[in-house]
Design a protein around this motif. Structure first.
Motif, PDB file in Angstrom:
ATOM      1  N   TYR A  32     -60.035  14.496  23.044  1.00 37.83           N
ATOM      2  CA  TYR A  32     -58.831  13.809  23.464  1.00 37.83           C
ATOM      3  C   TYR A  32     -58.828  12.358  22.995  1.00 37.83           C
ATOM      4  N   THR A  33     -57.629  11.801  22.946  1.00 37.57           N
ATOM      5  CA  THR A  33     -57.491  10.361  22.830  1.00 37.57           C
ATOM      6  C   THR A  33     -57.472   9.783  24.233  1.00 37.57           C
ATOM      7  N   ALA A  97     -55.468   7.001  30.734  1.00 40.39           N
ATOM      8  CA  ALA A  97     -54.628   8.124  30.316  1.00 40.39           C
ATOM      9  C   ALA A  97     -55.330   8.909  29.217  1.00 40.39           C
ATOM     10  N   ALA A  98     -54.918  10.164  29.070  1.00 41.20           N
ATOM     11  CA  ALA A  98     -55.523  11.025  28.059  1.00 41.20           C
ATOM     12  C   ALA A  98     -54.475  11.942  27.452  1.00 41.20           C
ATOM     13  N   LYS A  99     -54.648  12.217  26.163  1.00 40.37           N
ATOM     14  CA  LYS A  99     -53.778  13.188  25.504  1.00 40.37           C
ATOM     15  C   LYS A  99     -54.621  13.992  24.520  1.00 40.37           C
ATOM     16  N   SER A 100     -54.221  15.231  24.326  1.00 39.08           N
ATOM     17  CA  SER A 100     -54.970  16.114  23.443  1.00 39.08           C
ATOM     18  C   SER A 100     -54.527  15.925  22.007  1.00 39.08           C
ATOM     19  N   ARG A 101     -55.317  16.511  21.121  1.00 41.37           N
ATOM     20  CA  ARG A 101     -55.019  16.431  19.699  1.00 41.37           C
ATOM     21  C   ARG A 101     -53.621  16.958  19.415  1.00 41.37           C
ATOM     22  N   GLY A 102     -52.854  16.215  18.662  1.00 40.94           N
ATOM     23  CA  GLY A 102     -51.521  16.651  18.298  1.00 40.94           C
ATOM     24  C   GLY A 102     -50.427  16.278  19.275  1.00 40.94           C
ATOM     25  N   SER A 103     -50.815  15.811  20.441  1.00 41.61           N
ATOM     26  CA  SER A 103     -49.804  15.424  21.430  1.00 41.61           C
ATOM     27  C   SER A 103     -49.288  14.026  21.137  1.00 41.61           C
ATOM     28  N   SER A 104     -47.994  13.835  21.301  1.00 36.51           N
ATOM     29  CA  SER A 104     -47.400  12.526  21.060  1.00 36.51           C
ATOM     30  C   SER A 104     -47.268  11.711  22.339  1.00 36.51           C
TER      31      SER A 104
END
Length: 119
Positions: A32-33, A97-104
């Motif tokens: 994740y980012t 905060a966190a977002k997965s690969r490919g998520s905007s």
């Protein structure tokens, strides 16, 4: 469901330092980012720093470059924000905060921790 919990906020004088921590409920840091946002009263939430799972350089807002550092430890599922040379304008609620690969967008958020810098 990914859960994030921040800690480490508080009251500090101008020029002081704080280290915020964000514990993730799952092993996501390698995929994740991870990011830190902040929101001051009357202002929109802004991205402060972000770190991806890749070797790309971390992102920092211009207002914190050279003062803040984002780091992660995959083994501890934890991301930190080291904040040095704090200024009154850094006063805000800080969110992990966190977002997965490919998520905007960032679908996963912590509840936030208050940082107050006195002048």
């Amino acid at each position: 469901q990914v859960q994030l919990e921040e800690s480490g906020g508080g009251l500090v004088q101008t020029g002081g330092s704080l280290r915020l921590s964000c514990a993730a409920s799952a092993r996501i840091l390698s995929m994740y980012t991870m990011a830190w946002f902040r929101q001051a009263p009357g202002n929109e939430r802004e991205l402060v720093a972000a770190k991806t799972w890749t070797e790309r350089p971390s992102y920092y807002a211009d207002s914190v470059k050279g003062r803040f550092t984002i780091t992660t430890d995959n083994t501890k599922n934890t991301v930190w924000l080291q904040m040095n040379s704090l200024k009154p304008e850094d006063t805000a609620i800080y969110y992990c905060a966190a977002k997965s690969r490919g998520s905007s967008t960032y679908p996963h958020w912590g509840r936030g921790t208050q940082v107050t810098v006195s002048s």
